[in-house]
Design a protein around this motif. Structure first.
Motif, PDB file in Angstrom:
ATOM      1  N   THR A 172      79.889   8.984   8.126  1.00  0.00           N
ATOM      2  CA  THR A 172      80.546  10.011   7.308  1.00  0.00           C
ATOM      3  C   THR A 172      82.032   9.716   7.102  1.00  0.00           C
ATOM      4  OG1 THR A 172      81.180  11.471   9.146  1.00  0.00           O
ATOM      5  CG2 THR A 172      78.957  11.712   8.266  1.00  0.00           C
ATOM      6  N   LEU A 173      82.604   8.852   7.945  1.00  0.00           N
ATOM      7  CA  LEU A 173      84.034   8.551   7.847  1.00  0.00           C
ATOM      8  C   LEU A 173      84.349   7.439   6.849  1.00  0.00           C
ATOM      9  CD1 LEU A 173      85.175   8.695  11.591  1.00  0.00           C
ATOM     10  CD2 LEU A 173      85.355  10.464   9.836  1.00  0.00           C
ATOM     11  N   ILE A 174      83.330   6.744   6.365  1.00  0.00           N
ATOM     12  CA  ILE A 174      83.570   5.608   5.473  1.00  0.00           C
ATOM     13  C   ILE A 174      84.448   5.986   4.279  1.00  0.00           C
ATOM     14  CG2 ILE A 174      82.471   3.950   3.917  1.00  0.00           C
ATOM     15  CD1 ILE A 174      80.107   3.854   5.902  1.00  0.00           C
ATOM     16  N   PRO A 175      84.163   7.078   3.553  1.00  0.00           N
ATOM     17  CA  PRO A 175      84.987   7.394   2.376  1.00  0.00           C
ATOM     18  C   PRO A 175      86.451   7.658   2.702  1.00  0.00           C
ATOM     19  CG  PRO A 175      82.916   8.600   2.313  1.00  0.00           C
ATOM     20  CD  PRO A 175      83.012   7.996   3.675  1.00  0.00           C
ATOM     21  N   ILE A 176      86.742   8.409   3.768  1.00  0.00           N
ATOM     22  CA  ILE A 176      88.152   8.736   4.026  1.00  0.00           C
ATOM     23  C   ILE A 176      88.897   7.550   4.634  1.00  0.00           C
ATOM     24  CG2 ILE A 176      87.646  11.186   4.285  1.00  0.00           C
ATOM     25  CD1 ILE A 176      88.210  10.862   7.267  1.00  0.00           C
ATOM     26  N   VAL A 177      88.180   6.674   5.357  1.00  0.00           N
ATOM     27  CA  VAL A 177      88.820   5.454   5.848  1.00  0.00           C
ATOM     28  C   VAL A 177      89.163   4.552   4.671  1.00  0.00           C
ATOM     29  CG1 VAL A 177      88.435   3.327   7.156  1.00  0.00           C
ATOM     30  CG2 VAL A 177      87.861   5.544   8.164  1.00  0.00           C
ATOM     31  N   GLU A 178      88.289   4.503   3.663  1.00  0.00           N
ATOM     32  CA  GLU A 178      88.581   3.723   2.457  1.00  0.00           C
ATOM     33  C   GLU A 178      89.807   4.262   1.723  1.00  0.00           C
ATOM     34  OE1 GLU A 178      84.896   3.897   0.334  1.00  0.00           O
ATOM     35  OE2 GLU A 178      84.052   2.133   1.353  1.00  0.00           O
ATOM     36  N   GLN A 179      90.097   5.548   1.939  1.00  0.00           N
ATOM     37  CA  GLN A 179      91.283   6.166   1.337  1.00  0.00           C
ATOM     38  C   GLN A 179      92.526   6.011   2.214  1.00  0.00           C
ATOM     39  OE1 GLN A 179      90.142  10.245   0.565  1.00  0.00           O
ATOM     40  NE2 GLN A 179      88.332   9.604  -0.596  1.00  0.00           N
ATOM     41  N   GLY A 180      92.389   5.337   3.366  1.00  0.00           N
ATOM     42  CA  GLY A 180      93.564   5.034   4.187  1.00  0.00           C
ATOM     43  C   GLY A 180      93.641   5.716   5.528  1.00  0.00           C
ATOM     44  N   ALA A 181      92.658   6.524   5.891  1.00  0.00           N
ATOM     45  CA  ALA A 181      92.701   7.224   7.172  1.00  0.00           C
ATOM     46  C   ALA A 181      92.459   6.259   8.331  1.00  0.00           C
ATOM     47  CB  ALA A 181      91.666   8.341   7.208  1.00  0.00           C
ATOM     48  N   SER A 182      93.097   6.550   9.456  1.00  0.00           N
ATOM     49  CA  SER A 182      92.880   5.802  10.687  1.00  0.00           C
ATOM     50  C   SER A 182      91.960   6.606  11.601  1.00  0.00           C
ATOM     51  CB  SER A 182      94.210   5.539  11.399  1.00  0.00           C
ATOM     52  OG  SER A 182      95.084   4.777  10.590  1.00  0.00           O
ATOM     53  N   VAL A 183      91.382   5.930  12.589  1.00  0.00           N
ATOM     54  CA  VAL A 183      90.428   6.569  13.492  1.00  0.00           C
ATOM     55  C   VAL A 183      90.764   6.190  14.929  1.00  0.00           C
ATOM     56  CG1 VAL A 183      87.998   6.793  14.146  1.00  0.00           C
ATOM     57  CG2 VAL A 183      88.616   6.455  11.736  1.00  0.00           C
ATOM     58  N   VAL A 184      90.764   7.175  15.824  1.00  0.00           N
ATOM     59  CA  VAL A 184      90.884   6.912  17.247  1.00  0.00           C
ATOM     60  C   VAL A 184      89.830   7.741  17.973  1.00  0.00           C
ATOM     61  CG1 VAL A 184      92.691   8.666  17.558  1.00  0.00           C
ATOM     62  CG2 VAL A 184      92.403   6.863  19.269  1.00  0.00           C
ATOM     63  N   SER A 185      89.062   7.077  18.832  1.00  0.00           N
ATOM     64  CA  SER A 185      88.016   7.769  19.579  1.00  0.00           C
ATOM     65  C   SER A 185      88.508   8.095  20.979  1.00  0.00           C
ATOM     66  CB  SER A 185      86.760   6.896  19.670  1.00  0.00           C
ATOM     67  OG  SER A 185      85.872   7.424  20.640  1.00  0.00           O
ATOM     68  N   LEU A 186      88.284   9.351  21.397  1.00  0.00           N
ATOM     69  CA  LEU A 186      88.587   9.786  22.762  1.00  0.00           C
ATOM     70  C   LEU A 186      87.301   9.970  23.558  1.00  0.00           C
ATOM     71  CD1 LEU A 186      91.384  12.425  22.072  1.00  0.00           C
ATOM     72  CD2 LEU A 186      91.626   9.974  22.528  1.00  0.00           C
ATOM     73  N   GLN A 187      86.222   9.377  23.085  1.00  0.00           N
ATOM     74  CA  GLN A 187      84.925   9.528  23.736  1.00  0.00           C
ATOM     75  C   GLN A 187      84.871   8.744  25.047  1.00  0.00           C
ATOM     76  OE1 GLN A 187      83.316   8.072  19.885  1.00  0.00           O
ATOM     77  NE2 GLN A 187      81.599   9.428  20.358  1.00  0.00           N
ATOM     78  N   ASN A 188      83.840   9.045  25.820  1.00  0.00           N
ATOM     79  CA  ASN A 188      83.632   8.337  27.074  1.00  0.00           C
ATOM     80  C   ASN A 188      83.151   6.910  26.827  1.00  0.00           C
ATOM     81  OD1 ASN A 188      84.299  10.477  28.800  1.00  0.00           O
ATOM     82  ND2 ASN A 188      82.245  11.340  28.674  1.00  0.00           N
ATOM     83  N   GLY A 189      83.339   6.063  27.832  1.00  0.00           N
ATOM     84  CA  GLY A 189      82.697   4.770  27.836  1.00  0.00           C
ATOM     85  C   GLY A 189      83.405   3.686  27.053  1.00  0.00           C
ATOM     86  N   VAL A 217      85.410   2.461  34.732  1.00  0.00           N
ATOM     87  CA  VAL A 217      85.080   2.224  36.143  1.00  0.00           C
ATOM     88  C   VAL A 217      85.006   3.549  36.886  1.00  0.00           C
ATOM     89  CG1 VAL A 217      85.867   1.208  38.318  1.00  0.00           C
ATOM     90  CG2 VAL A 217      86.082  -0.099  36.182  1.00  0.00           C
ATOM     91  N   PHE A 218      86.048   4.351  36.750  1.00  0.00           N
ATOM     92  CA  PHE A 218      86.088   5.653  37.432  1.00  0.00           C
ATOM     93  C   PHE A 218      85.042   6.606  36.884  1.00  0.00           C
ATOM     94  CE2 PHE A 218      87.785  10.001  36.888  1.00  0.00           C
ATOM     95  CZ  PHE A 218      87.672  10.442  38.198  1.00  0.00           C
ATOM     96  N   LEU A 219      84.917   6.652  35.560  1.00  0.00           N
ATOM     97  CA  LEU A 219      84.011   7.604  34.930  1.00  0.00           C
ATOM     98  C   LEU A 219      82.563   7.347  35.320  1.00  0.00           C
ATOM     99  CD1 LEU A 219      83.507   9.907  32.911  1.00  0.00           C
ATOM    100  CD2 LEU A 219      83.342   8.177  31.120  1.00  0.00           C
ATOM    101  N   VAL A 220      82.165   6.090  35.328  1.00  0.00           N
ATOM    102  CA  VAL A 220      80.796   5.764  35.729  1.00  0.00           C
ATOM    103  C   VAL A 220      80.568   6.190  37.174  1.00  0.00           C
ATOM    104  CG1 VAL A 220      79.202   3.871  36.235  1.00  0.00           C
ATOM    105  CG2 VAL A 220      80.414   3.924  34.057  1.00  0.00           C
ATOM    106  N   GLY A 221      81.528   5.907  38.038  1.00  0.00           N
ATOM    107  CA  GLY A 221      81.388   6.311  39.433  1.00  0.00           C
ATOM    108  C   GLY A 221      81.262   7.815  39.589  1.00  0.00           C
ATOM    109  N   LEU A 222      82.132   8.555  38.920  1.00  0.00           N
ATOM    110  CA  LEU A 222      82.128  10.020  39.040  1.00  0.00           C
ATOM    111  C   LEU A 222      80.880  10.626  38.411  1.00  0.00           C
ATOM    112  CD1 LEU A 222      83.875  12.493  39.971  1.00  0.00           C
ATOM    113  CD2 LEU A 222      84.658  12.626  37.586  1.00  0.00           C
TER     114      LEU A 222
END
Length: 305
Positions: free
Chosen positions: A87-104, A188-193
């Protein structure tokens, strides 16, 4: 900088709420009862750093309704990453940047299947927060930090702009010149916890106090370090021991979000955490018996009750 946050749960809801409270232009992408509550009542954050109640919060269900966006922060569960990336393809093509704060460590690999690498900035979040009820985020401890940076190790304008926003919002934020290593350090920490608290159904205090469960926690993290080093990540050989020492500083009642999801009967991020370590181990020819055991033990609960 106009920001869209994909996912208004514990991570996205907390950090986005702090940004809104300091005057930043943020739109949430949410679903279901949580979206309805935000639209009707706003967003509330309960936090040891001070409660926040935000009215008239911008919240939409589809990215197309968010308007022009400069930066998208991805904070959904890992199984939704590829769906979000499409779903992000169109807005990235318009110049948007992406940063993920997800796990892993799989998240940016999944994003790169659909988005150009130069659009993606690496990111890590450090927080314990959940949706307490629709429209309400519960922040469980004073820890609330973000680290982000470019994979080519440059100090970009977009990273500096995000740092400025975070600092104005009172978020403990830093720019890293080796963001891949930072992501793996958290992994490393997240997998352990996550593996220990979910498989044992106990908080970190009980696990670290018992010699056998403490040893299992350490072995879980040693396997992640071995896999990361085999993949070329600059992790010290004794980094698992360092993270075990860090575990000794945590509140005794702390658990991982996967423990919370297990107790709530929700779907688990298991395939991308301990399951991901086991998969990398098989590909590299490295033994990961502890993480494979957790993957197998929790397999019955992976898709929720």
């Amino acid at each position: 900088m106009r920001i869209a946050i994909f996912g208004a749960g514990g991570v996205g809801g907390y950090f986005g709420g702090r940004m809104i409270a300091s005057g930043s232009d943020v739109t949430f992408l949410a679903r279901g009862n949580h979206l309805s509550a935000i639209r009707q009542y706003g967003l509330s954050i309960k936090s040891p750093l001070g409660d926040i109640t935000l009215k008239n919060v911008q919240a939409v269900e589809n990215i197309a309704d968010a308007g022009p966006v400069d930066l998208v922060i991805v904070a959904v569960k890992l199984w939704s990453t590829e769906e979000v990336a499409k779903t992000l393809i169109p807005i990235v093509e318009q110049g948007a940047s992406v940063v993920s704060l997800q796990n892993g460590v799989y998240k940016d690999e999944a994003l790169r299947k659909y988005l150009p690498s130069e659009a993606i900035m690496g990111g890590v979040s450090y927080i314990s927060a959940v949706i307490e009820e629709p429209g309400v985020i519960l922040h469980k401890s004073p820890l609330q930090a973000l680290t982000f940076g470019e994979y080519d190790r440059t100090r970009s304008e977009r990273a500096v702009a995000l740092l400025d926003i975070c600092q104005k919002a009172g978020i403990d934020a830093t720019i890293s010149d080796d963001i891949e290593r930072k992501i793996w350090e958290k992994f490393v920490f997240l997998v352990g916890l996550s593996a220990s608290t979910a498989s044992m159904r106990q908080p970190i205090g009980a696990i670290r106090a018992n010699p056998k469960s403490r040893g299992f926690l350490l072995d879980l993290m040693k396997e992640v370090v071995a896999v990361g080093r085999a993949r070329g990540v600059a992790l010290p050989e004794d980094f698992a021991e360092d993270r075990l020492t860090y575990c000794d500083t945590l509140p005794a009642g702390m658990t991982a979000s996967m423990h919370h999801d297990l107790m709530q009967g929700n779907r688990l991020e298991l395939p991308w955490l301990s399951g991901g370590v086991a998969t990398y181990g098989r590909e590299l020819g490295l033994p990961t018996p502890c993480n494979r055991a957790v993957e197998d033990i929790l397999a019955l609960y992976c898709d929720g009750q």
